[in-house]
Scaffold this active site. Structure first.
Site, PDB file in Angstrom:
ATOM      1  N   HIS A 263      -0.634   8.612  25.594  1.00  0.00           N
ATOM      2  CA  HIS A 263      -0.553   9.364  24.336  1.00  0.00           C
ATOM      3  C   HIS A 263       0.614  10.354  24.375  1.00  0.00           C
ATOM      4  O   HIS A 263       1.457  10.376  23.470  1.00  0.00           O
ATOM      5  CB  HIS A 263      -1.874  10.105  24.117  1.00  0.00           C
ATOM      6  N   GLU A 264       0.650  11.168  25.412  1.00  0.00           N
ATOM      7  CA  GLU A 264       1.708  12.187  25.496  1.00  0.00           C
ATOM      8  C   GLU A 264       3.083  11.546  25.675  1.00  0.00           C
ATOM      9  O   GLU A 264       4.086  12.077  25.185  1.00  0.00           O
ATOM     10  CB  GLU A 264       1.414  13.166  26.635  1.00  0.00           C
ATOM     11  N   HIS A 267       4.532  10.786  22.260  1.00  0.00           N
ATOM     12  CA  HIS A 267       5.212  11.949  21.681  1.00  0.00           C
ATOM     13  C   HIS A 267       6.593  12.126  22.318  1.00  0.00           C
ATOM     14  O   HIS A 267       7.591  12.378  21.634  1.00  0.00           O
ATOM     15  CB  HIS A 267       4.396  13.219  21.926  1.00  0.00           C
ATOM     16  N   GLU A 293       1.443  12.001  14.857  1.00  0.00           N
ATOM     17  CA  GLU A 293       0.596  11.385  15.877  1.00  0.00           C
ATOM     18  C   GLU A 293       0.738   9.865  15.931  1.00  0.00           C
ATOM     19  O   GLU A 293       0.110   9.215  16.775  1.00  0.00           O
ATOM     20  CB  GLU A 293      -0.872  11.751  15.634  1.00  0.00           C
ATOM     21  N   ILE A 406      -8.744  24.754  11.042  1.00  0.00           N
ATOM     22  CA  ILE A 406      -8.331  25.026   9.658  1.00  0.00           C
ATOM     23  C   ILE A 406      -8.239  26.514   9.342  1.00  0.00           C
ATOM     24  O   ILE A 406      -7.630  26.878   8.336  1.00  0.00           O
ATOM     25  CB  ILE A 406      -9.245  24.309   8.637  1.00  0.00           C
ATOM     26  N   GLY A 409      -5.531  27.552  13.041  1.00  0.00           N
ATOM     27  CA  GLY A 409      -4.521  26.616  13.530  1.00  0.00           C
ATOM     28  C   GLY A 409      -3.670  26.103  12.394  1.00  0.00           C
ATOM     29  O   GLY A 409      -3.606  26.716  11.328  1.00  0.00           O
ATOM     30  N   GLY A 410      -3.057  24.970  12.591  1.00  0.00           N
ATOM     31  CA  GLY A 410      -2.138  24.446  11.583  1.00  0.00           C
ATOM     32  C   GLY A 410      -2.724  23.367  10.699  1.00  0.00           C
ATOM     33  O   GLY A 410      -1.976  22.675  10.007  1.00  0.00           O
ATOM     34  N   TYR A 411      -4.058  23.221  10.706  1.00  0.00           N
ATOM     35  CA  TYR A 411      -4.670  22.089  10.008  1.00  0.00           C
ATOM     36  C   TYR A 411      -5.318  22.453   8.678  1.00  0.00           C
ATOM     37  O   TYR A 411      -6.120  21.683   8.154  1.00  0.00           O
ATOM     38  CB  TYR A 411      -5.705  21.410  10.914  1.00  0.00           C
TER      39      TYR A 411
END
Length: 486
Positions: A263-264, A267, A293, A406, A409-411
């Site tokens: 996964h990383e 990115h 993602e 939410i 954070g940034g969501y």
């Protein structure tokens, strides 16, 4: 407590996830699980309850100052999704598939629990995690720890780098000593173009846990971004928290740690293989939140790919799942169970994520805390739960008070991004499946196209256009539903 022992207790249980989740999985006493569950869903309630309405009110005010009807509309302007309605449409479509599956899964879980000693007519909220774990053990008959000997870090890296060469046309080579590192565990690598031999990028890999000096989890971060003006090649940090080597024994990874590394790396590849030369749009810079993602989740799919796990029959591709002592490959029946386990309780898992996303969007688009007679955010939560849960939350549930994604954070109006990106990544991987994962020439050609588009164009082009460049069409959720067994 004086006289306490690990065997006899008493034990102190925390509400942080590394403590809470194993406790809910393995504590046999239902009364203890209930006490722990009630504490977990009401944590931070007293401190954060008055702040939630204030945060939502300020965001709504900000949106109106900017000329929007809701904060969700502000958020969507900077996303791949073109409207709140598009998000709602995907959420509703996935719910139609996940909800009936979740109902069936819960009924089967209750039946299993009764067959194995549960006394009662219905499972409670604090029972499902415990009995899900027992059901998984029964169905798949292995524990994650049993797989560690087959995933030694050096072998996993050989498999990962072999995959990158096979589909993206890059050679990844060790370059220890060519850059200063912050710890002796850290490894340094160069990324070379397979055809030209050109040095494209580099990255640091910090693979092991050091609890006294290093935070937990796994992440990719930017060390140096590509810039034509500054004549810079991209450099990435890839950080994990695996078990370090002991004596002659290499670092042995769980399968979850393997998928995390893939996964990383996804990115990292988007950062390192960028074709954009302007720093502000190169690599992961400027990539919309609901698309960023895609490369990381895409790479996870190859952990379930036969060629990646076992290598090519002609020996041209190395396999990564081999016992570190005997050299024997991972037994095929265990690999089959890994694939089956991926879809265990998929309906319940998906419905939970859809619930979080729908609640987030409702609060940021259809709710105004300033309106006279407006319900509380917790009443909104209870209303949304009627559609998106199969077990109603407790009346005192204050999950929102700990929903940091939410509120801290940034969501905000962006939690849906997890599912949106899953649709993209599953559909992208389906391009390889349609060609045949054992058709190496086709896989290579599609991989190069993925490199030139998804990995190469970064924030320099709208992600919807980038995706069409790669796939030739808009994304379809069909592959995600298939991969989830739904």
């Amino acid at each position: 407590t004086k006289g306490a022992t690990p065997e006899a207790g008493p034990w102190k249980l925390g509400l942080d996830m590394p403590s809470y989740l194993p406790a809910m999985k393995f504590i046999k006493n239902g009364a203890v699980r209930e006490k722990l569950y009630r504490a977990f869903v009401t944590r931070a309630g007293e401190a954060n309850e008055p702040l939630i309405g204030k945060i939502l009110s300020l965001k709504q005010e900000q949106a109106q100052i900017l000329g929007f009807n809701s904060y969700a509309e502000v958020s969507i302007v900077r996303k791949m999704a073109d409207s709140v309605e598009a998000v709602d449409e995907l959420t509703d479509m996935l719910r139609e598939k996940a909800y009936p599956a979740a109902v069936k899964e819960l009924a089967q879980l209750l039946e299993f629990a009764k067959e194995n000693g549960f006394e009662g007519d219905e499972l409670a909220l604090w029972d499902t995690t415990f009995w899900s774990e027992r059901q998984s053990e029964k169905l798949f008959e292995f524990e994650e720890e049993e797989l560690r000997p087959y995933f030694a870090l050096p072998n996993v890296l050989d498999g990962l780098f072999g995959l990158c060469k096979r589909i993206f046309g890059v050679d990844i080579v060790r370059a220890d000593g060519e850059a200063t590192v912050w710890h002796e565990d850290v490894q340094f690598f160069k990324v070379l173009d397979e055809t030209s031999g050109e040095h494209i990028a580099s990255f640091f890999l910090d693979p092991y846990s050091r609890p006294e000096t290093k935070r937990g989890g796994a992440w990719m971060d930017v060390c140096i971004g590509r810039s034509q003006v500054l004549d810079r090649k991209p450099v990435a940090y890839l950080t994990c928290n695996g078990s370090p080597p002991v004596g002659d024994k290499p670092s042995l990874m769980t399968f979850n740690e393997v998928t995390t590394l893939f996964h990383e790396t996804g990115h990292g590849l988007q950062h390192m293989l960028t074709n954009i030369v302007h720093g502000g749009a190169a690599g992961i810079n400027g990539v919309e939140w609901d698309a960023v993602e895609l490369p990381s989740q895409f790479m996870e799919n190859f952990c379930y790919d036969v060629t990646t796990m076992y290598g090519a029959e002609d020996g041209s591709v190395p396999g990564m799942a081999v016992h570190y002592e005997t050299g024997e490959p991972l037994p095929r029946d265990l690999f089959a169970k890994l694939n089956e386990q991926k879809t265990h309780l998929a309906g319940m898992v998906m419905l939970r994520q859809l619930y979080f996303g729908a609640l987030d969007m409702h609060l940021h688009h259809r709710y105004d805390a300033r309106a006279e007679g407006a319900p509380s955010p917790f009443e909104v939560q209870a209303e949304v739960a009627k559609k998106y849960t199969i077990m109603a939350p407790l009346e005192e549930d204050r999950f929102l008070c700990a929903f940091g994604h939410i509120f801290a954070g940034g969501y905000s109006a962006g939690y849906y991004s997890y599912k949106w990106a899953e649709v993209l990544s599953a559909d992208a991987f389906a391009a390889f499946e349609e060609a045949g994962l054992d058709n190496h020439e086709e896989v290579r050609a599609i991989g190069r196209r993925f490199r030139e588009t998804v990995l190469g164009l970064g924030g320099g082009r709208h992600p919807s256009q980038v995706y069409r460049d790669f796939r030739g069409r808009d994304p379809s959720p069909e592959a995600l539903l298939r991969h989830s067994g739904l």
